[in-house]
Design a protein around this motif. Structure first.
Motif, mmCIF file in Angstrom:
data_model
loop_
_atom_site.group_PDB
_atom_site.id
_atom_site.type_symbol
_atom_site.label_atom_id
_atom_site.label_comp_id
_atom_site.label_asym_id
_atom_site.label_seq_id
_atom_site.Cartn_x
_atom_site.Cartn_y
_atom_site.Cartn_z
ATOM 1 N N GLN A 49 0.809 -1.213 0.000
ATOM 2 C CA GLN A 49 0.000 0.000 0.000
ATOM 3 C C GLN A 49 0.844 1.265 0.000
ATOM 4 O OE1 GLN A 49 -2.299 -0.663 3.545
ATOM 5 N NE2 GLN A 49 -3.723 -2.083 2.577
ATOM 6 N N CYS A 50 2.096 1.158 0.443
ATOM 7 C CA CYS A 50 2.906 2.374 0.610
ATOM 8 C C CYS A 50 4.199 2.371 -0.191
ATOM 9 C CB CYS A 50 3.213 2.600 2.086
ATOM 10 S SG CYS A 50 4.314 1.360 2.792
ATOM 11 N N GLY A 51 4.473 1.305 -0.934
ATOM 12 C CA GLY A 51 5.661 1.306 -1.789
ATOM 13 C C GLY A 51 6.938 0.874 -1.109
ATOM 14 N N ALA A 52 6.865 0.300 0.080
ATOM 15 C CA ALA A 52 8.071 -0.154 0.771
ATOM 16 C C ALA A 52 8.491 -1.525 0.248
ATOM 17 C CB ALA A 52 7.830 -0.218 2.284
ATOM 18 N N ALA A 53 9.794 -1.782 0.230
ATOM 19 C CA ALA A 53 10.330 -3.056 -0.252
ATOM 20 C C ALA A 53 10.583 -3.995 0.923
ATOM 21 C CB ALA A 53 11.624 -2.823 -1.020
ATOM 22 N N ILE A 54 10.174 -5.246 0.785
ATOM 23 C CA ILE A 54 10.457 -6.271 1.787
ATOM 24 C C ILE A 54 11.638 -7.092 1.278
ATOM 25 C CG2 ILE A 54 9.574 -8.228 3.092
ATOM 26 C CD1 ILE A 54 8.044 -5.710 3.651
ATOM 27 N N PRO A 55 12.785 -7.059 1.936
ATOM 28 C CA PRO A 55 13.947 -7.811 1.444
ATOM 29 C C PRO A 55 13.725 -9.318 1.536
ATOM 30 C CG PRO A 55 14.413 -6.815 3.587
ATOM 31 C CD PRO A 55 13.089 -6.286 3.162
ATOM 32 N N ASP A 56 14.329 -10.049 0.601
ATOM 33 C CA ASP A 56 14.166 -11.501 0.576
ATOM 34 C C ASP A 56 14.647 -12.147 1.871
ATOM 35 O OD1 ASP A 56 13.110 -11.378 -1.967
ATOM 36 O OD2 ASP A 56 15.032 -11.746 -2.961
ATOM 37 N N TRP A 57 15.717 -11.592 2.444
ATOM 38 C CA TRP A 57 16.263 -12.213 3.644
ATOM 39 C C TRP A 57 15.269 -12.184 4.803
ATOM 40 C CZ3 TRP A 57 16.200 -8.863 7.630
ATOM 41 C CH2 TRP A 57 16.377 -7.487 7.375
ATOM 42 N N MET A 58 14.330 -11.243 4.764
ATOM 43 C CA MET A 58 13.369 -11.175 5.872
ATOM 44 C C MET A 58 12.425 -12.374 5.838
ATOM 45 S SD MET A 58 10.975 -8.016 7.120
ATOM 46 C CE MET A 58 12.421 -7.071 7.605
ATOM 47 N N ASP A 59 12.000 -12.777 4.644
ATOM 48 C CA ASP A 59 11.174 -13.984 4.530
ATOM 49 C C ASP A 59 11.910 -15.182 5.121
ATOM 50 O OD1 ASP A 59 8.663 -13.333 3.245
ATOM 51 O OD2 ASP A 59 9.849 -12.770 1.502
ATOM 52 N N ARG A 60 13.179 -15.330 4.728
ATOM 53 C CA ARG A 60 13.956 -16.488 5.192
ATOM 54 C C ARG A 60 14.155 -16.448 6.707
ATOM 55 N NH1 ARG A 60 16.873 -15.007 0.526
ATOM 56 N NH2 ARG A 60 18.533 -14.064 1.787
ATOM 57 N N LEU A 61 14.309 -15.238 7.249
ATOM 58 C CA LEU A 61 14.591 -15.087 8.675
ATOM 59 C C LEU A 61 13.429 -15.570 9.538
ATOM 60 C CD1 LEU A 61 17.106 -13.953 10.054
ATOM 61 C CD2 LEU A 61 15.945 -11.772 10.261
ATOM 62 N N PHE A 62 12.202 -15.393 9.047
ATOM 63 C CA PHE A 62 11.028 -15.756 9.848
ATOM 64 C C PHE A 62 10.470 -17.140 9.488
ATOM 65 C CE2 PHE A 62 11.175 -11.221 10.571
ATOM 66 C CZ PHE A 62 10.762 -11.098 11.889
ATOM 67 N N GLU A 63 11.111 -17.847 8.563
ATOM 68 C CA GLU A 63 10.653 -19.187 8.194
ATOM 69 C C GLU A 63 10.688 -20.109 9.416
ATOM 70 O OE1 GLU A 63 12.995 -20.678 5.028
ATOM 71 O OE2 GLU A 63 12.039 -19.439 3.479
ATOM 72 N N GLY A 64 9.626 -20.899 9.585
ATOM 73 C CA GLY A 64 9.587 -21.883 10.657
ATOM 74 C C GLY A 64 9.195 -21.337 12.010
ATOM 75 N N LEU A 65 8.809 -20.058 12.077
ATOM 76 C CA LEU A 65 8.493 -19.446 13.371
ATOM 77 C C LEU A 65 7.003 -19.163 13.546
ATOM 78 C CD1 LEU A 65 11.434 -16.876 13.717
ATOM 79 C CD2 LEU A 65 11.294 -19.211 14.598
ATOM 80 N N ASP A 66 6.170 -19.693 12.642
ATOM 81 C CA ASP A 66 4.730 -19.406 12.700
ATOM 82 C C ASP A 66 4.114 -19.795 14.039
ATOM 83 O OD1 ASP A 66 4.979 -18.500 10.159
ATOM 84 O OD2 ASP A 66 3.983 -20.187 9.188
#
Length: 300
Positions: A232-249
């Motif tokens: 909604q605001c044009g901010a970029a989510i870096p790929d490493w952030m996805d990997r960092l939170f994997e498995g923590l649901d």
């Protein structure tokens, strides 16, 4: 100690070895929808209040959808706490007269700070269209509010360009129009790269020295939710952030620790680059913002 070890220590000094609490804070909340959410909000306000923020802001839903709840929350902060409340106000879905009347009611309630925003359309995916009898954009809103009363006014800035802007320069020109209309400072949308903020800040300083730009910090615990906000605001989510939170649901406490580490590192880098005021998007939760402020040397 060998040379490699010595270099590692010299070039990777602890990010929080230097901060001495010489910073100013502000926190953003949103108006609660239910009694339970209201309890969470007020617990968060009570937790963060001892950090003595410069102000706390309360958001305004798309198309003015939370107008009454925003007004009620802001008035309660002004009435029941020693904090300085800042009310969000947008152009969407209201005439100039209606917006001016809301502004006057805030002034009468003792509210002296407005966060003036163009606002988002009521339905996601729609193009923004000004009300026929309303303020055309945020710059016009700022000028109108200053005509109502001598409000302190904060406006939005976009280090990674607003989705509706043609290019970085047009986005910067729009910010300057808001400053020229009377805005006192700009608060950025959230971002995850210190370099991104520094490039934006330095470019603005070249064109218009002295404009206060405050970085907006969003501690992330849910990447999917953050990705929706970012779209909604044009901010970029870096790929490493996805990997960092994997498995923590299913591990909320671990997510909290990771989120604090990521946001803390970003704030440490910003501090090292001269930033001394941070604006935290709390999502009505105090723990992460409080922990990061503690790392920055702020004590109750």
């Amino acid at each position: 100690m060998n040379r490699q070890s010595q270099l590692a220590i010299e070039t990777h000094a602890p990010l929080f070895a230097e901060p001495r609490g010489d910073i100013q804070l502000s926190f953003e909340f949103f108006p609660p929808k239910t009694d339970a959410m209201a309890e969470t909000l007020w617990r968060s306000i009570e937790t963060l209040a001892p950090l003595k923020p410069r102000f706390v802001s309360v958001t305004y839903g798309a198309g003015g959808s939370t107008r009454e709840r925003t007004h009620t929350t802001v008035e309660r902060i002004a009435r029941e706490t020693g904090l300085t409340p800042a009310a969000h106000l947008t152009c969407v879905g209201a005439t100039r007269d209606e917006i001016d009347a809301i502004a006057r009611s805030y002034w009468d309630a003792g509210v002296r700070h407005i966060v003036a925003l163009r606002g988002d359309p009521p339905e996601q995916g729609q193009r923004y269209a000004p009300h026929p009898d309303g303020y055309a954009n945020a710059a016009a809103l700022v000028a109108g509010l200053k005509a109502v009363a001598p409000f302190e006014i904060s406006v939005a800035a976009y280090p990674e360009i607003h989705p509706d802007s043609e290019c970085a320069q047009s986005d910067l020109d729009n910010l300057l129009r808001k400053i020229d209309a009377g805005a006192d400072r700009a608060i950025t949308q959230f971002f995850f790269s210190a370099d991104c903020f520094f490039r934006f800040r330095d470019k603005l300083a070249e064109i218009r020295p002295g404009v206060e730009v405050v970085p907006g910090i969003l501690p992330v615990t849910n990447v999917a939710t953050t990705r929706r906000f970012a779209g909604q605001c044009g901010a970029a989510i870096p790929d490493w952030m996805d990997r960092l939170f994997e498995g923590l649901d299913e591990l909320p406490q671990a997510r909290q620790l990771v989120a604090a580490t990521v946001a803390g590192e970003l704030c440490g880098q910003l501090y090292a680059g001269g930033v001394r005021h941070f604006h935290f998007y709390t999502l009505n939760r105090a723990e992460l913002a409080y922990a990061i402020c503690h790392l920055l040397g702020v004590r109750a």
